[in-house]
Write an enzyme that holds these catalytic residues in place. Structure first.
Site: not given
Ligand SMILES: [Zn+2]
Length: 407
Positions: A42, A130, A157, A283, A301
């Site tokens: 992040r 991703d 992804h 992830d 998500f």
């Molecule tokens: Zn992903």
């Protein structure tokens, strides 16, 4: 094992300690430090969710010594300036190694390819968009050709947004029961099929991120049989979480691809057992409480997993008898290292002393409030797991012992 100057110097039965600090790890497992090839730290852009300090501390608590950070930051990691920022800031603030993915497309907009050669030169180890699919097949084909010529992997992804639509959980039993819009498994599987076909034709290397459904596992298995350069990854949470857990509609169960059926989960485990899937990743995707406590439909998500991945893998794959301990650990150490061409993931003499000491039989209850992450969106909260990292060593320095961070 003797560690000197950050490297593994000797492994022997009779070692002279000399002036070295001595740690007794009798009864524990000493393994290469874990490598997570799929996490979100992040920074830059979202310090309220995570930063290099908090993210790498969570990693150390989970036994990870190297993280490959996804590029969906703000700005996106699609140019050498951002790569340099990630490398230098993570070195200053982080306590484990961080290596960046470069984006596949500029701004992850899916319109124009990022400058792969420049990004590799700057320090990117692979490429990914991703969070976003590369919807344009022609562009994806071009990316595979260019990255393939540079011998780099595209970590994809797989999602067809026209199939996902407004779906928020798996399109299955639970979605029907609750009357919630589901995401059909084909949203993932058609893109997996497309990317495997493109890898076959171009000779490029495609790595399928976060495989979620049974059909994708079959496609990868078939692709491998045909000699196509396709690899796959399972995210640890999927090993002990299914659509049944999502019924409470808490944000800490909202993820993409959505948790599938029991049958999907079995297929993921079979894929790990027969070698179709060679990597287990986290992830790790931190979001703030406020973001995750919006109503389920609007919450983002993504879930955190650095501190629980090893425990989940040992519980679900090793203590269940599906994989031996070395087989399971390979999927979190030497396999991801090989995939990305990293000189890590082993206990070779002369190699970096990146090491995890594991108590494979330690039973512990996950309490997300103890997490070193800034975020709390963890589906494992409250669960009992068997097996835990009890010491993490990065470049010869002990950074975590018995859950406590030492730096
Ligand atoms: Zn992903």
């Amino acid at each position: 094992m003797l560690i000197e100057d950050g490297k593994i110097a000797k492994i022997d039965k009779d070692l002279e300690a000399g002036t070295a600090q001595v740690k007794n790890v009798e009864g524990k497992v000493v393994a290469p430090g874990l490598i997570d090839i799929h996490c979100h730290l992040r920074d830059p852009g979202y310090p309220e969710r995570e930063d290099f300090k908090s993210g790498t501390r969570a990693a150390a608590r989970g036994g990870f010594t190297t993280l490959i950070a996804m590029p969906n930051t703000n700005p996106v990691c699609d140019n050498p300036v951002v790569v340099e920022y990630v490398l230098s800031k993570s070195r200053r603030e982080g306590i484990v190694n961080v290596l960046p993915y470069g984006a596949i497309t500029l701004g992850q907009k899916g319109e124009e390819l990022a400058p792969f050669a420049e990004l590799i030169e700057a320090g990117c180890v692979a490429f990914s968009d991703d969070g976003q699919p590369v919807s344009n097949a022609g562009l994806m084909r071009q990316a595979l050709i260019i990255a393939g010529a540079l011998n780099k992997v595209l970590a994809v992804h797989c999602e067809d947004r026209t199939i996902t639509g407004e779906g928020v959980i798996n399109d299955g039993e639970v979605a029907r029961r609750l009357g919630i819009r589901g995401i059909p498994y084909t949203s993932e599987a058609v893109m997996v099929a497309r990317d495997i076909l493109l890898a076959e034709e171009t000779g490029g290397r495609v790595h399928i991120c976060h495989v979620g459904c049974a059909r994708s596992v079959e496609l990868i298995r078939e692709g491998k049989k045909r000699g196509i350069k396709v690899t796959g990854e399972v995210i640890s949470h999927y090993l002990n979480t299914t659509e049944e857990d999502v019924q409470t509609l808490e944000g800490r169960f909202k993820i993409k691809p959505p948790f599938g059926s029991k049958r999907d989960q079995e297929a993921l485990k079979e894929g790990l057992v027969d070698g179709t899937i060679e990597v287990i990743a986290t992830d790790h995707a931190p979001y703030t409480r406020a973001e995750k406590e919006r109503n389920f439909k609007e919450a983002p998500f993504g879930l955190i997993g650095l501190e629980t991945a090893l425990g989940v893998v040992l519980t679900e794959m090793v203590h269940s008898g599906l994989l031996s301990l070395p087989e399971a650990l390979a999927k979190m150490t030497c396999n991801p290292a090989k995939l990305l061409g990293l000189n890590k993931g082993t206990l070779d003499i002369g190699g970096d002393a990146d090491i995890v000491v594991i108590d494979p039989d330690l039973e512990w209850q996950v309490d997300v409030n103890e997490s070193a992450s800034k975020s709390r969106n963890c589906p494992q909260h409250g669960r009992w797991l068997k097996g835990k990292a009890v010491m993490t060593i990065v470049g010869g320095r002990i950074v975590m012992e018995d859950g406590r961070l030492l730096v």
